[in-house]
Design a protein around this motif. Structure first.
Motif: not given
Length: 167
Positions: A57, A129, A133, A145-146, A149-153
């Protein structure tokens, strides 16, 4: 007539480059004292991952943000949290105080170990975000994918927890 040098740039390891670009890291610890202020410093993500394994990410090898260095003072314990560090560096290090963070449309760069210059004009992005993205994520390290998602979160919704995750 003096020739213009272009935009002043500096490389940072990831995840620190991304943290600076989104405003989650507001102090940089460096061994070098610099004259301040430094306006519109282009933040480049180092091409290699030397501190942490490549993080899904995140973008590597691109200019991704801008910030102003407003002060350079001796590094003390009070700077640890804002520098996203858990322990004191060697003596003689300086805290570069970072303000006015901005994400930019990524540009490939050939970085150097110290300040360098590039000739592009940064295009400022909304610090969201959605902008990340759209413009940065397509260039980022891939992963599950998770993991992405963790990085972006962490970057956009849980910035205060970054210190615990990466310090």
């Amino acid at each position: 007539m003096t020739e213009k040098k272009g935009m002043k740039c500096l490389s940072f390891q990831q995840p620190y480059a991304a943290m600076i670009a989104v405003g989650a890291k507001t102090v940089e610890c460096r061994s070098r004292r610099i004259k301040t202020p430094v306006k519109d410093l282009v933040i480049c993500a180092s091409k290699t991952a030397k501190i942490f394994y490549p993080i899904p990410g995140l973008v590597y090898g691109y200019a991704i943000g801008m910030a102003d260095i407003t002060d350079c003072v001796p590094f003390t314990k009070k700077h640890l949290h804002d520098a996203v560090m858990s322990g004191m560096p060697e003596s003689g290090c300086y805290a570069w105080i970072l303000e006015n963070p901005r994400m930019i449309r990524p540009q490939p760069v050939k970085a150097s170990a110290s300040f360098f210059y590039t000739d592009f004009t940064p295009e400022i992005l909304e610090p969201t975000r959605a902008a990340y993205e759209k413009y940065l994520l397509p260039l980022a390290r891939t992963g599950e994918a998770d993991e992405v998602e963790d990085t972006l979160h962490m970057l956009f919704e849980k910035q205060k927890e970054l210190w615990d995750a990466f310090a």
